[in-house]
Design a protein around this motif. Structure first.
Motif, PDB file in Angstrom:
ATOM      1  N   TRP A  55     -87.195  -4.949 -92.848  1.00 19.33           N
ATOM      2  CA  TRP A  55     -86.480  -6.213 -92.656  1.00 19.33           C
ATOM      3  C   TRP A  55     -85.848  -6.293 -91.276  1.00 19.33           C
ATOM      4  O   TRP A  55     -85.797  -7.357 -90.662  1.00 19.33           O
ATOM      5  N   GLN A  56     -85.362  -5.179 -90.763  1.00 18.48           N
ATOM      6  CA  GLN A  56     -84.816  -5.177 -89.408  1.00 18.48           C
ATOM      7  C   GLN A  56     -85.910  -5.503 -88.391  1.00 18.48           C
ATOM      8  O   GLN A  56     -85.672  -6.253 -87.437  1.00 18.48           O
ATOM      9  N   GLU A  83     -77.161  -3.557 -90.801  1.00 15.59           N
ATOM     10  CA  GLU A  83     -77.618  -4.527 -89.804  1.00 15.59           C
ATOM     11  C   GLU A  83     -76.465  -5.377 -89.263  1.00 15.59           C
ATOM     12  O   GLU A  83     -76.009  -6.298 -89.937  1.00 15.59           O
ATOM     13  N   ARG A 137     -76.469  -7.713 -87.103  1.00 11.94           N
ATOM     14  CA  ARG A 137     -76.783  -9.123 -86.822  1.00 11.94           C
ATOM     15  C   ARG A 137     -76.483 -10.022 -88.010  1.00 11.94           C
ATOM     16  O   ARG A 137     -76.352 -11.240 -87.849  1.00 11.94           O
ATOM     17  N   LEU A 177     -86.652  -9.226 -88.611  1.00 13.55           N
ATOM     18  CA  LEU A 177     -85.576  -9.972 -87.962  1.00 13.55           C
ATOM     19  C   LEU A 177     -85.725  -9.944 -86.437  1.00 13.55           C
ATOM     20  O   LEU A 177     -85.590 -10.973 -85.771  1.00 13.55           O
ATOM     21  N   THR A 178     -86.029  -8.788 -85.904  1.00 10.98           N
ATOM     22  CA  THR A 178     -86.237  -8.664 -84.455  1.00 10.98           C
ATOM     23  C   THR A 178     -87.373  -9.567 -83.994  1.00 10.98           C
ATOM     24  O   THR A 178     -87.249 -10.275 -82.994  1.00 10.98           O
ATOM     25  N   VAL A 193     -85.266  -1.552 -95.624  1.00 13.18           N
ATOM     26  CA  VAL A 193     -84.270  -1.847 -94.594  1.00 13.18           C
ATOM     27  C   VAL A 193     -84.906  -1.880 -93.206  1.00 13.18           C
ATOM     28  O   VAL A 193     -84.744  -2.846 -92.456  1.00 13.18           O
ATOM     29  N   ALA A 194     -85.638  -0.859 -92.844  1.00 18.46           N
ATOM     30  CA  ALA A 194     -86.282  -0.827 -91.519  1.00 18.46           C
ATOM     31  C   ALA A 194     -87.296  -1.958 -91.378  1.00 18.46           C
ATOM     32  O   ALA A 194     -87.407  -2.563 -90.301  1.00 18.46           O
ATOM     33  N   LEU A 221     -79.216  -3.360 -96.533  1.00 21.42           N
ATOM     34  CA  LEU A 221     -79.587  -4.018 -95.285  1.00 21.42           C
ATOM     35  C   LEU A 221     -78.352  -4.543 -94.562  1.00 21.42           C
ATOM     36  O   LEU A 221     -78.177  -4.306 -93.371  1.00 21.42           O
TER      37      LEU A 221
END
Length: 138
Positions: free
Chosen positions: A17-18, A54, A56, A21-22, A14-15, A50
């Motif tokens: 993929w975040q 998230e 977004r 994405l950023t 999860v972290a 996720l």
């Protein structure tokens, strides 16, 4: 075993993929904006945590997975969801897939079930899934 594997991998991913994405949204040719998620089978198991974490992510295509320890995180998924399942999926019993669909908290969710096994999702479903994401992200 499946629930434990998904929990372990989601904790790690999860972290990551975040962060991806950023970084992608920092690219001039991408920029910030709504994000969609498409993940079936293992991609669904990793995607639900996720999506729950998230903000977004604004729409998702999920499926080909059962509830296997994901009910709590699925209850935090409120974005529009298109859920795919195969009626004759041997690795994912029908009742488990339906339980995961039920656990999703989205008020805008649809279930798309087709005959066939785990890898037999008809091409028209994936084409329709792309249109679903486009509709919800533009």
């Amino acid at each position: 075993a499946v629930a434990g594997m998904h929990a372990h991998l989601a904790d790690q991913s999860v972290a990551d993929w975040q962060a991806v994405l950023t970084e992608v949204q920092r690219l001039d040719q991408v920029g910030v904006g709504p994000v969609g998620y498409c993940g079936v089978s293992m991609g669904c198991g990793l995607g639900i945590p996720l999506i729950a974490a998230e903000p977004r992510i604004r729409a998702a295509v999920l499926g080909l997975l059962g509830v296997y320890g994901l009910a709590e995180e699925a209850a935090r998924v409120t974005v529009p969801v298109r859920f795919l399942m195969q009626w004759d999926d041997r690795p994912v019993p029908r009742d488990q897939a339906l339980a995961l669909f039920d656990a999703l908290a989205s008020p805008q969710k649809t279930l798309h079930a087709n005959p066939g096994g785990h890898g037999d999702v008809p091409p028209f479903e994936m084409e329709s899934a792309a249109r679903f994401l486009t509709r919800h992200l533009t």
